[in-house]
Design a protein around this motif. Structure first.
Motif, PDB file in Angstrom:
ATOM      1  N   SER A   1       0.849  -1.180   0.000  1.00  0.00           N
ATOM      2  CA  SER A   1       0.000   0.000   0.000  1.00  0.00           C
ATOM      3  C   SER A   1       0.889   1.235   0.000  1.00  0.00           C
ATOM      4  O   SER A   1       1.268   1.730   1.042  1.00  0.00           O
ATOM      5  CB  SER A   1      -0.915  -0.019   1.223  1.00  0.00           C
ATOM      6  OG  SER A   1      -1.723   1.119   1.203  1.00  0.00           O
ATOM      7  N   VAL A   2       1.208   1.717  -1.208  1.00  0.00           N
ATOM      8  CA  VAL A   2       2.109   2.872  -1.311  1.00  0.00           C
ATOM      9  C   VAL A   2       1.300   4.116  -1.644  1.00  0.00           C
ATOM     10  O   VAL A   2       0.234   4.042  -2.253  1.00  0.00           O
ATOM     11  CB  VAL A   2       3.201   2.640  -2.390  1.00  0.00           C
ATOM     12  CG1 VAL A   2       4.135   1.521  -1.955  1.00  0.00           C
ATOM     13  CG2 VAL A   2       2.576   2.350  -3.746  1.00  0.00           C
ATOM     14  N   LYS A   3       1.812   5.260  -1.201  1.00  0.00           N
ATOM     15  CA  LYS A   3       1.135   6.540  -1.451  1.00  0.00           C
ATOM     16  C   LYS A   3       2.031   7.402  -2.336  1.00  0.00           C
ATOM     17  O   LYS A   3       3.138   7.766  -1.917  1.00  0.00           O
ATOM     18  CB  LYS A   3       0.858   7.267  -0.118  1.00  0.00           C
ATOM     19  CG  LYS A   3      -0.019   6.464   0.847  1.00  0.00           C
ATOM     20  CD  LYS A   3      -1.460   6.381   0.360  1.00  0.00           C
ATOM     21  CE  LYS A   3      -2.282   5.506   1.290  1.00  0.00           C
ATOM     22  NZ  LYS A   3      -3.477   4.950   0.607  1.00  0.00           N
TER      23      LYS A   3
ATOM     24  N   VAL B   1      -8.933   8.696 -11.405  1.00  0.00           N
ATOM     25  CA  VAL B   1      -8.569   7.302 -11.743  1.00  0.00           C
ATOM     26  C   VAL B   1      -7.271   6.914 -11.002  1.00  0.00           C
ATOM     27  O   VAL B   1      -7.192   5.846 -10.395  1.00  0.00           O
ATOM     28  CB  VAL B   1      -8.415   7.133 -13.273  1.00  0.00           C
ATOM     29  CG1 VAL B   1      -7.775   5.782 -13.613  1.00  0.00           C
ATOM     30  CG2 VAL B   1      -9.777   7.253 -13.970  1.00  0.00           C
ATOM     31  N   PHE B   2      -6.288   7.782 -11.052  1.00  0.00           N
ATOM     32  CA  PHE B   2      -5.035   7.501 -10.318  1.00  0.00           C
ATOM     33  C   PHE B   2      -5.335   7.303  -8.828  1.00  0.00           C
ATOM     34  O   PHE B   2      -4.797   6.403  -8.188  1.00  0.00           O
ATOM     35  CB  PHE B   2      -4.041   8.668 -10.475  1.00  0.00           C
ATOM     36  CG  PHE B   2      -3.362   8.774 -11.819  1.00  0.00           C
ATOM     37  CD1 PHE B   2      -3.835   8.111 -12.951  1.00  0.00           C
ATOM     38  CD2 PHE B   2      -2.213   9.565 -11.954  1.00  0.00           C
ATOM     39  CE1 PHE B   2      -3.190   8.236 -14.186  1.00  0.00           C
ATOM     40  CE2 PHE B   2      -1.566   9.690 -13.169  1.00  0.00           C
ATOM     41  CZ  PHE B   2      -2.048   9.033 -14.290  1.00  0.00           C
ATOM     42  N   GLN B   3      -6.188   8.172  -8.309  1.00  0.00           N
ATOM     43  CA  GLN B   3      -6.523   8.110  -6.871  1.00  0.00           C
ATOM     44  C   GLN B   3      -7.200   6.767  -6.526  1.00  0.00           C
ATOM     45  O   GLN B   3      -6.932   6.177  -5.482  1.00  0.00           O
ATOM     46  CB  GLN B   3      -7.457   9.267  -6.509  1.00  0.00           C
ATOM     47  CG  GLN B   3      -7.643   9.471  -5.008  1.00  0.00           C
ATOM     48  CD  GLN B   3      -6.402  10.050  -4.356  1.00  0.00           C
ATOM     49  OE1 GLN B   3      -5.952  11.129  -4.727  1.00  0.00           O
ATOM     50  NE2 GLN B   3      -5.834   9.327  -3.398  1.00  0.00           N
ATOM     51  N   ILE B   4      -8.065   6.318  -7.424  1.00  0.00           N
ATOM     52  CA  ILE B   4      -8.732   5.016  -7.214  1.00  0.00           C
ATOM     53  C   ILE B   4      -7.682   3.900  -7.209  1.00  0.00           C
ATOM     54  O   ILE B   4      -7.704   3.013  -6.344  1.00  0.00           O
ATOM     55  CB  ILE B   4      -9.788   4.763  -8.320  1.00  0.00           C
ATOM     56  CG1 ILE B   4     -10.989   5.703  -8.136  1.00  0.00           C
ATOM     57  CG2 ILE B   4     -10.258   3.295  -8.301  1.00  0.00           C
ATOM     58  CD1 ILE B   4     -11.916   5.776  -9.342  1.00  0.00           C
ATOM     59  N   ILE B   5      -6.747   3.980  -8.148  1.00  0.00           N
ATOM     60  CA  ILE B   5      -5.693   2.943  -8.228  1.00  0.00           C
ATOM     61  C   ILE B   5      -4.913   2.914  -6.914  1.00  0.00           C
ATOM     62  O   ILE B   5      -4.645   1.851  -6.356  1.00  0.00           O
ATOM     63  CB  ILE B   5      -4.777   3.203  -9.446  1.00  0.00           C
ATOM     64  CG1 ILE B   5      -5.568   2.969 -10.742  1.00  0.00           C
ATOM     65  CG2 ILE B   5      -3.532   2.307  -9.382  1.00  0.00           C
ATOM     66  CD1 ILE B   5      -4.826   3.359 -12.014  1.00  0.00           C
ATOM     67  N   GLU B   6      -4.613   4.112  -6.401  1.00  0.00           N
ATOM     68  CA  GLU B   6      -3.876   4.178  -5.126  1.00  0.00           C
ATOM     69  C   GLU B   6      -4.741   3.672  -3.962  1.00  0.00           C
ATOM     70  O   GLU B   6      -4.335   2.798  -3.208  1.00  0.00           O
ATOM     71  CB  GLU B   6      -3.431   5.610  -4.838  1.00  0.00           C
ATOM     72  CG  GLU B   6      -2.762   5.752  -3.469  1.00  0.00           C
ATOM     73  CD  GLU B   6      -2.067   7.088  -3.293  1.00  0.00           C
ATOM     74  OE1 GLU B   6      -0.990   7.281  -3.894  1.00  0.00           O
ATOM     75  OE2 GLU B   6      -2.603   7.942  -2.560  1.00  0.00           O
ATOM     76  N   ASP B   7      -5.944   4.222  -3.842  1.00  0.00           N
ATOM     77  CA  ASP B   7      -6.782   3.918  -2.670  1.00  0.00           C
ATOM     78  C   ASP B   7      -7.188   2.450  -2.611  1.00  0.00           C
ATOM     79  O   ASP B   7      -7.271   1.864  -1.534  1.00  0.00           O
ATOM     80  CB  ASP B   7      -8.052   4.783  -2.672  1.00  0.00           C
ATOM     81  CG  ASP B   7      -7.749   6.249  -2.401  1.00  0.00           C
ATOM     82  OD1 ASP B   7      -6.591   6.562  -2.028  1.00  0.00           O
ATOM     83  OD2 ASP B   7      -8.666   7.079  -2.583  1.00  0.00           O
ATOM     84  N   LEU B   8      -7.507   1.876  -3.801  1.00  0.00           N
ATOM     85  CA  LEU B   8      -7.993   0.485  -3.819  1.00  0.00           C
ATOM     86  C   LEU B   8      -6.868  -0.496  -4.161  1.00  0.00           C
ATOM     87  O   LEU B   8      -7.123  -1.690  -4.352  1.00  0.00           O
ATOM     88  CB  LEU B   8      -9.156   0.331  -4.806  1.00  0.00           C
ATOM     89  CG  LEU B   8     -10.385   1.206  -4.543  1.00  0.00           C
ATOM     90  CD1 LEU B   8     -11.502   0.870  -5.538  1.00  0.00           C
ATOM     91  CD2 LEU B   8     -10.906   1.064  -3.120  1.00  0.00           C
ATOM     92  N   ASP B   9      -5.634   0.031  -4.233  1.00  0.00           N
ATOM     93  CA  ASP B   9      -4.491  -0.835  -4.533  1.00  0.00           C
ATOM     94  C   ASP B   9      -4.761  -1.706  -5.761  1.00  0.00           C
ATOM     95  O   ASP B   9      -4.610  -2.930  -5.719  1.00  0.00           O
ATOM     96  CB  ASP B   9      -4.213  -1.749  -3.318  1.00  0.00           C
ATOM     97  CG  ASP B   9      -2.784  -1.575  -2.835  1.00  0.00           C
ATOM     98  OD1 ASP B   9      -1.940  -1.203  -3.668  1.00  0.00           O
ATOM     99  OD2 ASP B   9      -2.549  -1.805  -1.645  1.00  0.00           O
ATOM    100  N   ILE B  10      -5.190  -1.040  -6.834  1.00  0.00           N
ATOM    101  CA  ILE B  10      -5.515  -1.765  -8.065  1.00  0.00           C
ATOM    102  C   ILE B  10      -4.240  -2.424  -8.603  1.00  0.00           C
ATOM    103  O   ILE B  10      -3.205  -1.753  -8.748  1.00  0.00           O
ATOM    104  CB  ILE B  10      -6.112  -0.792  -9.119  1.00  0.00           C
ATOM    105  CG1 ILE B  10      -7.396  -0.137  -8.602  1.00  0.00           C
ATOM    106  CG2 ILE B  10      -6.321  -1.497 -10.464  1.00  0.00           C
ATOM    107  CD1 ILE B  10      -8.563  -1.049  -8.351  1.00  0.00           C
TER     108      ILE B  10
END
Ligand code: DHB
Ligand code: FE
Length: 309
Positions: free
Chosen positions: A2-4, A41-50
């Motif tokens: 889980s990286v930010k 979209v980037f934020q979703i990838i980060e938040d949901l660890d896509i």
């Protein structure tokens, strides 16, 4: 894992370049929208660890969706058409243009330019011999219940298999699609057949996603309407027939309580007989109330890509 990384200068600058903020050419509105869309979209990838696997399956899903011509079918299934309606209802409220018969979604299956009739039209071509004969009738009025003559009732619906002409090439041209001008008393009358509910193509992209959500892709039996009259707000709506398994479980979220209509079988209809409709028929009555407005932009329907438009 889980990286930010969203707050880093590298990502912030990447998004600005993606949206063309560093170049004068292009369209500012599109730049603003794409910047926000890609940020989210980037934020979703980060938040949901896509994962990369999930990301690429989504990319190829969109390819399939487009290849199948289903983007405008998926939109109502994901509540987007309903959400636009919620916004238009709120805008009407704010502009003092609320009231009258409620709107509901257009759906992707309208075809422009259906034949025009005065007062009465037969919608079906007579080939669906197993179908129940429908007599669809109503009166168009203003908000003070004064009848509106020469209002245009543009009506379309599916056949007894849930299929729409044009999109189902086996049906005749403009089958189950007509425009009817209301008579001096604001009335319109149509002879047709009782439609069946509609189902998303079972092997299609929309159904594939709905299945992942544990959802079905069915709509109840319904009839679409555009109603317009000079000096009145354009209305896009539908009625859902009562008693269908999906009346209150529509995958496209188009049901509204005021738009659920009983289909009543009668052995004899005097109104029908005047137009040569003898024998038992199923009557569907839908009275429509329009809201008056001087605003030209509200008298017209909004633009979108439409068949034959
Ligand atoms: C869809 C189909 C319809 O008949 C309709 O009215 C709305 C949506 C669809 O396939 O998404
Ligand atoms: Fe429909």
């Amino acid at each position: 894992m889980s990286v930010k990384t969203m707050e880093t200068q590298e990502v912030i600058e990447l998004l600005e370049k993606v949206a063309g903020f560093d170049r004068p050419a292009g369209n500012d509105r599109v730049k603003t929208i794409i910047h926000r869309v890609m940020h989210d979209v980037f934020q979703i990838i980060e938040d949901l660890d896509i994962t990369p696997e999930e990301f690429w399956s989504a990319v190829y899903y969109i390819n399939e969706l487009g290849k199948n011509g289903e983007a405008a079918l998926l939109a109502p299934g994901l509540g987007m058409d309903k959400y636009l309606d919620i916004r238009m209802d709120a805008e009407d409220e704010q502009a003092g243009l609320a009231g009258g018969t409620p709107r509901t979604i257009e759906g992707p299956l309208y075809v422009a330019g259906a034949p025009m009739s005065e007062g009465f039209a037969r919608l079906d071509d007579g080939t669906d011999t197993g179908a129940e004969v429908m007599l669809l009738k109503g009166v168009v009025t203003d908000e003070n219940n004064r009848p509106l003559a020469n209002a245009i009732v543009d009506v379309w619906h599916a056949d007894s298999k849930g299929a729409y002409s044009y999109f189902d090439p086996s049906q005749s041209e403009y089958n189950l699609r007509r425009r009817i001008k209301t008579d001096a008393e604001g009335r319109y009358l149509a002879q047709s057949i009782i439609p069946s509910g509609y189902g998303c193509p079972p092997e299609g992209s929309t159904q594939a996603l709905l299945t992942q959500l544990g959802r079905h892709g069915q709509r109840p039996a319904h009839i679409h309407f555009f109603i317009s009259a000079p000096g009145h707000k354009h209305l896009t709506t539908q009625i859902n027939l009562a008693g269908d398994k999906y009346t209150y479980d529509d995958f496209a979220f188009a049901t509204r309580d005021e738009l659920v209509v009983e289909a009543r079988p009668v052995t004899h209809s005097a109104q029908g007989e005047r137009h040569g409709v003898t024998g038992p028929v199923t009557e569907v009555e839908f009275n429509i109330q329009l809201v008056s407005t001087d605003r030209q932009d509200r008298q017209a329907m909004h633009q979108r890509q439409r068949v034959m438009a």
